[in-house]
Design a protein around this motif. Sequence first.
Motif, short mmCIF file in Angstrom:
data_model
loop_
_atom_site.label_atom_id
_atom_site.label_comp_id
_atom_site.label_asym_id
_atom_site.label_seq_id
_atom_site.Cartn_x
_atom_site.Cartn_y
_atom_site.Cartn_z
N LEU A 57 32.42 27.48 -0.17
CA LEU A 57 33.68 26.74 -0.21
C LEU A 57 34.63 27.20 0.88
N LEU A 58 34.58 28.50 1.20
CA LEU A 58 35.46 29.03 2.25
C LEU A 58 35.10 28.43 3.61
N GLU A 59 33.82 28.26 3.88
CA GLU A 59 33.42 27.64 5.15
C GLU A 59 33.81 26.17 5.19
N LEU A 60 33.70 25.48 4.07
CA LEU A 60 34.12 24.08 4.02
C LEU A 60 35.61 23.97 4.29
N HIS A 61 36.40 24.85 3.65
CA HIS A 61 37.84 24.85 3.87
C HIS A 61 38.18 25.19 5.32
N THR A 62 37.45 26.14 5.90
CA THR A 62 37.70 26.53 7.29
C THR A 62 37.39 25.38 8.24
N MET A 63 36.34 24.61 7.94
CA MET A 63 35.99 23.49 8.81
C MET A 63 37.09 22.43 8.84
N VAL A 64 37.80 22.26 7.74
CA VAL A 64 38.93 21.33 7.74
C VAL A 64 39.97 21.79 8.74
N HIS A 65 40.25 23.10 8.75
CA HIS A 65 41.21 23.65 9.71
C HIS A 65 40.69 23.56 11.14
N VAL A 66 39.38 23.69 11.32
CA VAL A 66 38.80 23.59 12.66
C VAL A 66 39.05 22.19 13.23
N VAL A 67 38.77 21.17 12.43
CA VAL A 67 38.98 19.79 12.90
C VAL A 67 40.46 19.55 13.19
N CYS A 68 41.33 20.01 12.30
CA CYS A 68 42.77 19.83 12.52
C CYS A 68 43.23 20.57 13.77
N ALA A 69 42.67 21.77 14.02
CA ALA A 69 43.07 22.55 15.20
C ALA A 69 42.68 21.83 16.48
N PHE A 70 41.47 21.27 16.52
CA PHE A 70 41.04 20.54 17.71
C PHE A 70 41.99 19.36 18.00
N ILE A 71 42.36 18.63 16.96
CA ILE A 71 43.23 17.46 17.16
C ILE A 71 44.65 17.91 17.53
N MET A 72 45.14 19.00 16.90
CA MET A 72 46.46 19.51 17.25
C MET A 72 46.51 19.98 18.69
N TYR A 73 45.47 20.67 19.14
CA TYR A 73 45.42 21.08 20.55
C TYR A 73 45.46 19.87 21.47
N ALA A 74 44.79 18.80 21.07
CA ALA A 74 44.79 17.59 21.90
C ALA A 74 46.19 16.98 21.97
N PHE A 75 46.89 16.92 20.83
CA PHE A 75 48.23 16.34 20.81
C PHE A 75 49.24 17.25 21.53
N TRP A 76 49.10 18.57 21.36
CA TRP A 76 50.09 19.50 21.89
C TRP A 76 49.65 20.16 23.19
#
Length: 456
Positions: free
Chosen positions: A255-274
């Motif tokens: 479950l921790l890896e699944l939760h981390t993957m959500v943050h990974v996807v969000c981080a990639f998109i945030m880096y793209a926007f910012w």
Amino acid sequence: MHHPPLLALLALLPLLLAHPTASTSLYLQLESLQSNLTALHSTLAPSWVSAPNIRGTNSILYSCLLTLFACIYTALHLNIPARGSGRWRLLRDKCAWGFAALIGPEVVLYYASSQFLEARWLARDLRRVLGDEEGLLWKGQEEGVQMAEEGAQPKGGERQAGDWRFNLKYGFFVVMGGLEMWHRAPGGSPVLRTLSPSGIRKLAAANLAPLKIPLSTIEDRSKADTIQKGLVLLQVAWMALQCITRKALGLPLTLLELHTMVHVVCAFIMYAFWFEKPLDVRNAELVDHADFGDVALDEHTDFYPRRGNMPEYKLEWVLRGNVKEIFGSSDSLLVALLFVLPLLYGGVHLSAWGFEFPTAAEDVCWKAACVFIALALVMWCLVHWVCMFAELVLLHLCGLDVEYLTDLNLIVTGRIFFFVCVVCRLYIVIEAFVGLRAVPIGVYWTPSWIQMIPHV
């Protein structure tokens, strides 16, 4: 012609591709000889020893914690703080928003997208004003705006020298609170206020020259480090590759890896926007109101709120429960993201439907928390519409104006929904860590080639 180094490398290839059984027997031999120092010094090992194809709980925790830190703390591009903010105040604010990103990464992602759109619209409008001033619109409006952005020579004269550009980075600088002005409210003394994009548009229509901030000034105040971002993205990409590989091979995830993957996807998109947003800028530029003549600025729309400086990401609407502020955006994309992002966050975590939880109660609580997070905003809107319908019924049937009751109901229900949503998000984070105490044995097996990819 002889190539000894190349031949030696070719001779090592069979050893590099050797089956890990040899390394397993070596580890068993080491276990039996660990107290025999003489044997440890005299017994020869095979020519090549590969790492074991298993991982421990500590390695899962370490990699997930490091990736979460990279996705949360280093990906945050906060706005310019209030003047006089000390180092501890800045650290406290970043930690507070780091905690918010931990339990609600899609909330920060929403504001990253909204800031990107706002910065882009502002830069476009300023370029349009620039093109109009310099006679660049004679070839057509859109082409003239492009010419203004690229520094084309105007039809009627020379451009002003300088390295300024009304581009996305400039737009971000304004949106994050980069321009300030002394403003005198009616009957009051001058107060230093932060200009909003609305105020910048009014000033630009009167005189554009004072707003031409050199890009070098903005870049000198930014603490952006390309190498740091590259290392962060490398670690994040390694985590994503590991989880994708395990899923493709049919291996279980935690479950921790699944939760981390959500943050990974969000981080990639945030880096793209910012990507173009300046990082950790501490001071704003001061513009003089006298340079713009008698332009009247509105106290509420042309400046950011008075709370020290502009607030970070404006979460006051959550605490006040003001539906009009939530859906007050003129862009339908942002309104759609308000519904879609929580739905995706809860839905991805809900994909752990078939996971083996340590207890049945934890299984039920996990699913209930995911469903509530995904549908919280929808349910709150339903409450809002029910209150509006009840208000209309009472007004027409009984002649009672109960608008204040509706507003009170919205505030109360908004805070209740907010509190329950925070509790559910906290539970997901805590359960992701606590769930490591009972996981399938396949969680600890991993392909050996994954460990050969550079990571921290």
